[in-house]
Write a protein that holds these residues in place. Structure first.
Motif, mmCIF file in Angstrom:
data_model
loop_
_atom_site.group_PDB
_atom_site.id
_atom_site.type_symbol
_atom_site.label_atom_id
_atom_site.label_comp_id
_atom_site.label_asym_id
_atom_site.label_seq_id
_atom_site.Cartn_x
_atom_site.Cartn_y
_atom_site.Cartn_z
ATOM 1 N N PHE A 60 16.213 3.886 4.007
ATOM 2 C CA PHE A 60 15.349 3.793 5.178
ATOM 3 C C PHE A 60 16.209 3.974 6.429
ATOM 4 C CE2 PHE A 60 13.416 1.320 1.845
ATOM 5 C CZ PHE A 60 12.074 1.630 1.936
ATOM 6 N N PRO A 61 15.587 4.307 7.550
ATOM 7 C CA PRO A 61 16.364 4.414 8.787
ATOM 8 C C PRO A 61 17.081 3.110 9.156
ATOM 9 C CG PRO A 61 14.196 5.396 9.088
ATOM 10 C CD PRO A 61 14.193 4.708 7.739
ATOM 11 N N ASN A 62 16.441 1.969 8.822
ATOM 12 C CA ASN A 62 17.025 0.658 9.110
ATOM 13 C C ASN A 62 16.305 -0.399 8.271
ATOM 14 O OD1 ASN A 62 14.599 -0.098 10.624
ATOM 15 N ND2 ASN A 62 15.388 1.296 12.189
ATOM 16 N N GLU A 63 16.824 -1.611 8.301
ATOM 17 C CA GLU A 63 16.244 -2.687 7.491
ATOM 18 C C GLU A 63 14.837 -3.054 7.952
ATOM 19 O OE1 GLU A 63 17.501 -6.948 5.479
ATOM 20 O OE2 GLU A 63 18.696 -6.169 7.145
ATOM 21 N N LEU A 64 14.569 -2.952 9.243
ATOM 22 C CA LEU A 64 13.232 -3.253 9.764
ATOM 23 C C LEU A 64 12.183 -2.324 9.146
ATOM 24 C CD1 LEU A 64 11.362 -4.808 11.672
ATOM 25 C CD2 LEU A 64 11.947 -3.158 13.452
ATOM 26 N N GLN A 65 12.487 -1.030 9.062
ATOM 27 C CA GLN A 65 11.559 -0.077 8.454
ATOM 28 C C GLN A 65 11.356 -0.385 6.959
ATOM 29 O OE1 GLN A 65 10.072 0.872 11.255
ATOM 30 N NE2 GLN A 65 9.705 2.807 10.227
ATOM 31 N N LYS A 66 12.429 -0.803 6.292
ATOM 32 C CA LYS A 66 12.325 -1.209 4.887
ATOM 33 C C LYS A 66 11.351 -2.374 4.746
ATOM 34 C CE LYS A 66 14.588 -4.347 3.243
ATOM 35 N NZ LYS A 66 14.602 -5.683 2.631
ATOM 36 N N ASN A 67 11.509 -3.383 5.584
ATOM 37 C CA ASN A 67 10.630 -4.557 5.531
ATOM 38 C C ASN A 67 9.176 -4.184 5.808
ATOM 39 O OD1 ASN A 67 12.840 -6.155 4.947
ATOM 40 N ND2 ASN A 67 13.154 -6.778 7.069
ATOM 41 N N LYS A 68 8.956 -3.321 6.796
ATOM 42 C CA LYS A 68 7.591 -2.891 7.112
ATOM 43 C C LYS A 68 6.970 -2.141 5.940
ATOM 44 C CE LYS A 68 7.987 -2.522 12.135
ATOM 45 N NZ LYS A 68 7.934 -1.596 13.293
ATOM 46 N N PHE A 69 7.753 -1.282 5.290
ATOM 47 C CA PHE A 69 7.254 -0.532 4.139
ATOM 48 C C PHE A 69 6.793 -1.472 3.032
ATOM 49 C CE2 PHE A 69 8.454 0.946 -0.136
ATOM 50 C CZ PHE A 69 7.453 1.885 -0.322
ATOM 51 N N PHE A 70 7.656 -2.419 2.628
ATOM 52 C CA PHE A 70 7.323 -3.297 1.509
ATOM 53 C C PHE A 70 6.182 -4.264 1.836
ATOM 54 C CE2 PHE A 70 11.552 -2.003 -0.111
ATOM 55 C CZ PHE A 70 11.135 -1.563 -1.354
ATOM 56 N N GLN A 71 5.880 -4.465 3.138
ATOM 57 C CA GLN A 71 4.773 -5.325 3.552
ATOM 58 C C GLN A 71 3.493 -4.542 3.840
ATOM 59 O OE1 GLN A 71 6.441 -7.449 6.878
ATOM 60 N NE2 GLN A 71 7.881 -8.570 5.597
ATOM 61 N N ASP A 72 3.576 -3.222 3.835
ATOM 62 C CA ASP A 72 2.420 -2.385 4.140
ATOM 63 C C ASP A 72 1.302 -2.662 3.120
ATOM 64 O OD1 ASP A 72 0.758 0.165 3.625
ATOM 65 O OD2 ASP A 72 1.714 0.577 5.557
ATOM 66 N N PRO A 73 0.087 -2.956 3.590
ATOM 67 C CA PRO A 73 -1.017 -3.271 2.677
ATOM 68 C C PRO A 73 -1.326 -2.150 1.671
ATOM 69 C CG PRO A 73 -1.609 -3.834 4.927
ATOM 70 C CD PRO A 73 -0.306 -3.104 4.987
ATOM 71 N N ASP A 74 -1.191 -0.897 2.094
ATOM 72 C CA ASP A 74 -1.428 0.211 1.170
ATOM 73 C C ASP A 74 -0.353 0.250 0.085
ATOM 74 O OD1 ASP A 74 -3.744 1.069 2.465
ATOM 75 O OD2 ASP A 74 -2.618 2.385 3.814
ATOM 76 N N TYR A 75 0.899 -0.021 0.461
ATOM 77 C CA TYR A 75 1.961 -0.068 -0.540
ATOM 78 C C TYR A 75 1.718 -1.219 -1.522
ATOM 79 C CZ TYR A 75 6.153 -1.019 -3.040
ATOM 80 O OH TYR A 75 7.018 -1.287 -4.078
ATOM 81 N N VAL A 76 1.349 -2.373 -1.011
ATOM 82 C CA VAL A 76 1.109 -3.539 -1.874
ATOM 83 C C VAL A 76 0.026 -3.219 -2.904
ATOM 84 C CG1 VAL A 76 0.304 -5.932 -1.906
ATOM 85 C CG2 VAL A 76 1.944 -5.193 -0.161
ATOM 86 N N LYS A 77 -1.010 -2.505 -2.508
ATOM 87 C CA LYS A 77 -2.077 -2.117 -3.439
ATOM 88 C C LYS A 77 -1.547 -1.183 -4.526
ATOM 89 C CE LYS A 77 -5.764 -2.505 -0.049
ATOM 90 N NZ LYS A 77 -6.638 -1.743 0.848
ATOM 91 N N VAL A 78 -0.757 -0.195 -4.120
ATOM 92 C CA VAL A 78 -0.180 0.743 -5.087
ATOM 93 C C VAL A 78 0.732 0.003 -6.052
ATOM 94 C CG1 VAL A 78 1.457 2.666 -5.313
ATOM 95 C CG2 VAL A 78 -0.375 2.784 -3.615
ATOM 96 N N LYS A 79 1.535 -0.909 -5.532
ATOM 97 C CA LYS A 79 2.442 -1.672 -6.385
ATOM 98 C C LYS A 79 1.655 -2.479 -7.412
ATOM 99 C CE LYS A 79 6.226 -4.973 -6.396
ATOM 100 N NZ LYS A 79 7.047 -5.894 -5.633
ATOM 101 N N GLU A 80 0.605 -3.153 -6.962
ATOM 102 C CA GLU A 80 -0.219 -3.952 -7.879
ATOM 103 C C GLU A 80 -0.896 -3.084 -8.930
ATOM 104 O OE1 GLU A 80 -2.876 -6.109 -5.329
ATOM 105 O OE2 GLU A 80 -1.298 -7.456 -4.639
ATOM 106 N N GLN A 81 -1.345 -1.896 -8.531
ATOM 107 C CA GLN A 81 -2.077 -1.024 -9.442
ATOM 108 C C GLN A 81 -1.168 -0.379 -10.491
ATOM 109 O OE1 GLN A 81 -4.308 2.075 -7.520
ATOM 110 N NE2 GLN A 81 -5.162 2.834 -9.442
#
Length: 101
Positions: A60-81
């Protein structure tokens, strides 16, 4: 650049491929990408008892972007699915900021 080296124990390659396909556009939206990706047939030395059959780098460009990605609601749905059903274990091998001095 913030990068992680991750080991997985993938139990369902097709399900994991579906996860990667679904999450990649979300990853790209946060400036993230994969650097290396290996299917591992033999682990000679490990710091964990869980098996590892896939190793990759994700950056990622930085750790903040990494954190935002892993907290993104769309990502969380994909991860669960997809991820939860196709990966038995995740091992965080290393995390580092290549821009840090």
């Amino acid at each position: 650049m913030y990068e992680m080296i991750v080991g997985l124990d993938v139990s369902d390659n097709e399900g994991y491929a579906n996860y990667r396909h679904a999450m990649t556009p979300i990853l790209s939206a946060y400036g993230g990408s994969f650097g290396y990706d290996f299917q591992v047939s033999e682990v000679l030395l490990s710091q964990v008892s869980e098996p590892i059959n896939r190793v990759f780098t994700i950056r990622f460009p930085n750790e903040l972007q990494k954190n935002k990605f892993f907290q993104d609601p769309d990502y969380v749905k994909v991860k669960e699915q997809f991820f939860s059903q196709s990966v038995r274990h995740t091992t965080m091998i290393a995390r580092y900021d290549s821009d840090a001095s």
